[in-house]
Design a protein around this motif. Structure first.
Motif, PDB file in Angstrom:
ATOM      1  N   MET A 152       0.818  -1.212   0.000  1.00 27.45           N
ATOM      2  CA  MET A 152       0.000   0.000   0.000  1.00 27.45           C
ATOM      3  C   MET A 152       0.858   1.271   0.000  1.00 27.45           C
ATOM      4  N   VAL A 153       0.220   2.357  -0.395  1.00 26.69           N
ATOM      5  CA  VAL A 153       0.854   3.667  -0.249  1.00 26.69           C
ATOM      6  C   VAL A 153       1.040   3.911   1.247  1.00 26.69           C
ATOM      7  N   PRO A 154       2.253   4.270   1.678  1.00 22.42           N
ATOM      8  CA  PRO A 154       2.494   4.445   3.123  1.00 22.42           C
ATOM      9  C   PRO A 154       1.465   5.356   3.779  1.00 22.42           C
ATOM     10  N   PHE A 155       1.090   4.988   5.005  1.00 20.09           N
ATOM     11  CA  PHE A 155       0.014   5.689   5.702  1.00 20.09           C
ATOM     12  C   PHE A 155       0.389   7.115   6.104  1.00 20.09           C
ATOM     13  N   TYR A 156       1.690   7.429   6.126  1.00 15.37           N
ATOM     14  CA  TYR A 156       2.100   8.768   6.557  1.00 15.37           C
ATOM     15  C   TYR A 156       2.044   9.787   5.415  1.00 15.37           C
ATOM     16  N   LEU A 157       1.771   9.343   4.187  1.00 14.69           N
ATOM     17  CA  LEU A 157       1.643  10.258   3.052  1.00 14.69           C
ATOM     18  C   LEU A 157       0.195  10.734   2.973  1.00 14.69           C
ATOM     19  N   LEU A 158      -0.045  11.995   3.342  1.00 13.00           N
ATOM     20  CA  LEU A 158      -1.399  12.460   3.610  1.00 13.00           C
ATOM     21  C   LEU A 158      -2.075  13.157   2.429  1.00 13.00           C
ATOM     22  N   LYS A 159      -1.392  13.353   1.301  1.00 11.30           N
ATOM     23  CA  LYS A 159      -1.973  14.088   0.177  1.00 11.30           C
ATOM     24  C   LYS A 159      -2.296  13.130  -0.972  1.00 11.30           C
ATOM     25  N   GLU A 160      -2.720  13.706  -2.082  1.00  6.43           N
ATOM     26  CA  GLU A 160      -2.974  12.896  -3.278  1.00  6.43           C
ATOM     27  C   GLU A 160      -1.718  12.903  -4.147  1.00  6.43           C
ATOM     28  N   TYR A 161      -1.415  11.745  -4.734  1.00  5.51           N
ATOM     29  CA  TYR A 161      -0.181  11.589  -5.505  1.00  5.51           C
ATOM     30  C   TYR A 161      -0.500  10.950  -6.856  1.00  5.51           C
ATOM     31  N   THR A 162       0.429  11.120  -7.773  1.00  5.64           N
ATOM     32  CA  THR A 162       0.304  10.521  -9.107  1.00  5.64           C
ATOM     33  C   THR A 162       1.379   9.454  -9.279  1.00  5.64           C
ATOM     34  N   VAL A 163       0.953   8.278  -9.753  1.00  2.00           N
ATOM     35  CA  VAL A 163       1.913   7.200  -9.989  1.00  2.00           C
ATOM     36  C   VAL A 163       2.723   7.543 -11.237  1.00  2.00           C
ATOM     37  N   LYS A 164       4.021   7.746 -11.060  1.00  2.00           N
ATOM     38  CA  LYS A 164       4.901   8.091 -12.186  1.00  2.00           C
ATOM     39  C   LYS A 164       5.363   6.833 -12.903  1.00  2.00           C
ATOM     40  N   SER A 165       5.756   5.834 -12.117  1.00  2.00           N
ATOM     41  CA  SER A 165       6.190   4.563 -12.717  1.00  2.00           C
ATOM     42  C   SER A 165       5.962   3.450 -11.704  1.00  2.00           C
ATOM     43  N   ILE A 166       5.811   2.239 -12.204  1.00  2.66           N
ATOM     44  CA  ILE A 166       5.611   1.089 -11.327  1.00  2.66           C
ATOM     45  C   ILE A 166       6.248  -0.126 -11.976  1.00  2.66           C
ATOM     46  N   LYS A 167       6.887  -0.956 -11.175  1.00  2.00           N
ATOM     47  CA  LYS A 167       7.627  -2.110 -11.693  1.00  2.00           C
ATOM     48  C   LYS A 167       6.671  -3.153 -12.270  1.00  2.00           C
TER      49      LYS A 167
END
Length: 587
Positions: A152-167
């Motif tokens: 999961m996206v770490p719980f301490y990241l509180l904003k919205e993010y965009t996936v730039k790349s994924i393995k």
């Protein structure tokens, strides 16, 4: 904040006073440097330029002037795949690896990586480049034993993010970068399969929290029928030493309808913990046919380990439970024993010279216990799945005195109370849950009016028994004596359970409902006996028939035959149902 230094100004047991030259925070982790050792500690009080640390190690050898390094981070554990099957101490050090490194006696200041770094995990991506994600969203999955572990996206990241790349799908180690996300400022954040989370901060990445209402089936008749536990609820098991608290927890962990069991051995004697460590890898899980250890995590902090680590062990355990709840799993936490945890709080409170409460426990004991149990719960996640953490804590009151502060503080916050009795354990009545003292606020698998009707025979039978101790059997009426025999039979054939019998050790809901229906008609039947001797002989025979009936496989030929014999015995002596019994039986 990181980089603050300090020097030891005083040592009082496992509490160390430190003079600092910068900014520090409550619950921040610090390391006391003494010789070649760095001893882990936590800030528990700040006053001016002096702070008090509770040290998670033995403080022998620490002297005034020793250096202290503050990490800038709160006490936290690493969350990721690889937690299951592990045995940790209260600081999440893997004990088997610690034993390999240090030998028979554990050394101070040795801290190992909690998760296996060299193991490769079969990664399957779920998100894709361009997706918008927030904390706790699933990036991908890896198999962990019989479960699918969500990365999961770490719980301490509180904003919205965009996936730039994924393995792409493949095998990766736990600290390999498996995704890159971008924040609103365009800065990249590299993510691996694990992250850290402070243990004293509840994980609240869910959409909705529900009131616990669905029974958690433990396959123990006295619990499921009379004193049920709700999924996502809380319960406590107080009892004197040797009354069967640990054994009851072992039975529950095997048979309870949950996915993962987390055991926090908090301050228990080393002998009991060793027994748990030896037995769990050998116990066969009835759900999977594999060892029970494959879906278990053990947090081990024995009474011989430093006292401050007891507090950390409970918070470490509940944080792991909340983490797996975020995957839509059902978790059971068994804490054994919260009394030892409370004793650690009392010791630290005394060293801080705080105003003591009852029996020298800190005045904030109730709020601390409440804040722990309140982290249980059943929640709906963002994807619609439901996860739960059910917390069961044992309490070890001195002398079996349930009026002491820890038991009373616990009873104020839990939803069910399974009080173990020395009298019942000495009489070999197991589980030794006292049927008159115990209670539950949760709905069970059987209608409450039926359970209340059956409990009346337990209460009335106990009253008749006390009366007979004074006036003798001959001083009671035949009707009162029959009530006593009915209550005694209900106790012997339903409340007691043989954990060594393959059939009786775990009883399904269907069987419990079926057998309770038969018992309800027996309790409500009107019987006519010539004298008390005939009544005693008849009930003794019926009780033995019922015990054999409990040992017969559900639905088999022997089961049906014994049930027919029981019904024939009752029909031969019964003259009908009492009016109250007709009402609860629906006749």
């Amino acid at each position: 904040m990181k980089g603050t230094k300090g020097k030891v100004a005083g040592v009082n047991g496992n509490m160390v006073a430190v003079v600092v030259d910068g900014i520090v925070s409550m619950n921040e982790v610090a390391y006391i440097v003494t010789g070649d050792k760095r001893l882990k500690s936590e800030v528990i009080r700040i006053k001016g330029d002096t702070c008090s640390l509770q040290v998670f190690e033995i403080t022998k050898g620490i002297t005034i002037g020793d250096g202290v390094e503050f990490s800038g981070d709160m006490l936290a554990i690493e969350l990721g795949p690889g937690l299951l099957t592990q045995v940790f101490d209260g600081l999440q050090n893997p004990l088997p690896q610690l034993a390999e490194k240090c030998g028979f006696f554990l050394e101070r200041g040795v801290y190992l990586d909690p998760l296996p770094l060299d193991k490769e995990w079969a990664w399957t991506p779920k998100a894709k480049a361009g997706d918008k994600v927030v904390r706790a969203d699933t990036l991908g999955t890896v198999p962990e034993g019989i479960f699918t572990h969500r990365i999961m996206v770490p719980f301490y990241l509180l904003k919205e993010y965009t996936v730039k790349s994924i393995k792409d799908a493949g095998n990766y180690k736990i600290h390999d970068t498996i995704a890159v996300i971008t924040d609103e400022k365009g800065e990249d954040i590299n993510l691996c399969m694990s992250f850290f989370w402070p243990v004293k901060r509840p994980i609240n990445c869910y959409e909705e929290r529900f009131k616990p209402s669905e029974p958690l089936v433990t396959q123990s008749r006295i619990i499921d029928t009379f004193f049920p536990v709700a999924r996502g609820g809380t319960y406590c098991i107080p009892g004197p030493f040797g009354a069967g608290k640990t054994v009851l927890q072992h039975t529950t962990s095997r048979n309870a309808d949950v996915d993962i069991v987390v055991i926090a051995a908090c301050g228990e004697r080393a002998g009991e913990v060793v027994e748990t460590l030896k037995e769990f890898p050998e116990l066969i899980d009835p759900k999977t046919g594999k060892t029970l250890m494959e879906r278990t995590v053990i947090i081990c902090n024995t009474s011989s380990m430093p006292v401050a680590a007891r507090e950390a062990s409970l918070y470490t355990a509940i944080t792991m439970c909340e983490y797996y709840r975020q995957m839509g799993l059902q978790i059971l936490l068994l804490a054994d024993s919260t009394s030892r945890w409370a004793q650690a709080l009392r010791e630290m409170s005394g060293r801080l010279e705080e105003i003591p409460g009852e029996e020298a426990f800190p005045a904030y004991l109730e709020s601390t216990i409440a804040s722990f149990y309140e982290r249980a719960g059943i929640v709906r996640l963002k994807d619609g799945s439901v996860g739960s953490v059910t917390v069961g804590g044992t309490v070890s009151p001195a002398g079996g005195n349930f009026e002491e502060p820890v038991t009373q503080a616990t009873l104020k916050v839990v939803g069910a109370f399974h009080g173990l009795s020395r009298e019942r354990s000495d009489a070999r009545k197991f589980p030794a849950i006292h049927p008159l003292d115990s209670w539950s606020k949760y709905p069970g698998i059987i209608a409450q009016d039926k359970v209340a009707y059956a409990r009346r025979f337990l209460h009335r039978g106990a009253e008749v028994e006390q009366m007979m101790k004074v006036v003798g059997e001959e001083g009671t009426s035949i009707d009162d004596y029959i009530v006593f025999l009915k209550g005694d039979m209900l106790d012997a054939v339903y409340l007691q359970q043989n954990s060594f019998d393959e059939v009786d050790q775990s009883v399904s809901i269907d069987r419990q409902k079926h057998v309770f229906g038969i018992l309800l008609r027996i309790l409500g039947s009107k019987f006519t006996f010539a004298d008390k001797n005939e009544a005693r002989t008849w009930f003794a025979k019926l009780r033995q028939q019922f015990i054999d009936y409990n040992y017969a496989p559900w639905g088999g030929d022997k089961f049906k035959q014994l049930e027919k014999e029981i019904r024939d015995m009752v029909a031969e002596k019964s003259t009908g149902l009492e009016a109250a019994a007709q009402k609860v039986c629906g006749e």
